[in-house]
Design an enzyme around this catalytic site. Structure first.
Site, short mmCIF file in Angstrom:
data_model
loop_
_atom_site.label_atom_id
_atom_site.label_comp_id
_atom_site.label_asym_id
_atom_site.label_seq_id
_atom_site.Cartn_x
_atom_site.Cartn_y
_atom_site.Cartn_z
N PRO A 9 -8.93 -10.22 8.87
CG PRO A 9 -8.52 -8.00 9.39
CD PRO A 9 -7.97 -9.38 9.60
CG ASN A 10 -12.59 -6.92 5.89
OD1 ASN A 10 -13.75 -6.91 6.28
ND2 ASN A 10 -11.70 -6.01 6.26
NE ARG A 17 -11.67 -7.25 1.22
CZ ARG A 17 -10.49 -7.35 1.79
NH1 ARG A 17 -9.95 -8.54 1.97
NH2 ARG A 17 -9.84 -6.30 2.17
CE1 TYR A 22 -7.11 -8.23 -1.48
CE2 TYR A 22 -9.19 -7.03 -1.50
CZ TYR A 22 -7.87 -7.13 -1.11
OH TYR A 22 -7.29 -6.13 -0.37
CG ASN A 71 -3.83 -12.39 3.67
OD1 ASN A 71 -3.62 -11.28 4.16
ND2 ASN A 71 -4.36 -12.55 2.47
CB ALA A 74 -6.56 -4.13 7.31
CD GLU A 95 3.59 -9.87 5.74
OE1 GLU A 95 4.48 -9.74 6.61
OE2 GLU A 95 3.19 -8.91 5.05
CG HIS A 97 -0.04 -9.48 1.76
ND1 HIS A 97 -0.97 -9.14 2.71
CD2 HIS A 97 1.18 -9.37 2.33
CE1 HIS A 97 -0.33 -8.81 3.82
NE2 HIS A 97 0.97 -8.94 3.63
NE ARG A 104 -4.58 -3.02 -3.11
CZ ARG A 104 -5.42 -3.61 -2.24
NH1 ARG A 104 -5.07 -4.75 -1.67
NH2 ARG A 104 -6.59 -3.07 -1.98
C1 DQA Z 1 -4.36 -8.25 1.72
C2 DQA Z 1 -3.77 -6.84 1.51
C3 DQA Z 1 -4.15 -5.94 2.67
O1 DQA Z 1 -3.60 -4.65 2.48
C4 DQA Z 1 -5.66 -5.82 2.78
O2 DQA Z 1 -6.01 -5.04 3.89
C5 DQA Z 1 -6.34 -7.14 2.80
C6 DQA Z 1 -5.86 -8.21 1.92
C7 DQA Z 1 -4.07 -9.17 0.50
O3 DQA Z 1 -4.19 -10.37 0.66
O4 DQA Z 1 -3.77 -8.68 -0.59
O5 DQA Z 1 -7.34 -7.33 3.47
O6 DQA Z 1 -3.74 -8.83 2.84
#
Ligand code: DQA
Length: 140
Positions: A9-10, A17, A22, A71, A74, A95, A97, A104
């Site tokens: 998501p996102n 964003r 990011y 990735n 959330a 995994e 990020h 954070r």
């Molecule tokens: C994320 C870190 C997550 O906590 C966050 O919700 C994201 C992006 C990252 O790539 O740093 O959407 O996965």
């Protein structure tokens, strides 16, 4: 070698964003540079904001692809369903990020999926994806 990158998501909003966290590059743009950087890898890219769709994708590719880079955004911190899907497939998952989740908010420090993954790469910006690809090269 077939590697699929799955973003949750996102992450479709990368480049627009929270750019201080990011970065300013869209994933589509970065994906093009990955294909140039790793010409021998057959890539697939999938993104969804929907938990069930991410699980369906893991089921679809999780017995045929050589590696999955995920990735989960959330959902990393909340989804037992994604963690179970990773445990249930045979393709190894790394995994990833973009941000250093450990620097954070505390709720980002927990990953429900990490224990079912081959490893975790976090905090190197978009380069985290390239590092994950490198982790598969030489292993497969
Ligand atoms: C994320 C870190 C997550 O906590 C966050 O919700 C994201 C992006 C990252 O790539 O740093 O959407 O996965």
């Amino acid at each position: 070698m077939k590697i699929i990158i799955i973003n949750g998501p996102n992450l479709n909003l990368l480049g627009k964003r929270e750019t201080a966290v990011y970065g300013k590059i869209s994933f589509e743009e970065y994906f093009e540079s990955l294909k140039t950087q790793f010409p021998h890898v057959a890539f697939e890219y999938y993104q969804s904001n929907v938990e069930g769709e991410l699980i369906n994708k893991l089921h679809e590719v999780g017995f045929t692809a050589d590696g999955i880079i995920m990735n989960a955004g959330a959902y990393t911190h909340t989804s037992i369903g994604i963690a179970d899907a990773i445990a249930g497939i045979s393709t190894p998952v790394v995994e990833v990020h973009i941000s250093n989740v450990y620097a954070r908010e505390e709720y980002r420090h927990q990953s429900l999926m990490a224990k079912n993954c081959l490893g975790v790469i976090a905090g190197f910006g978009l380069k985290s994806y390239a590092l994950a690809i490198q982790s598969f090269i030489g292993m497969i």
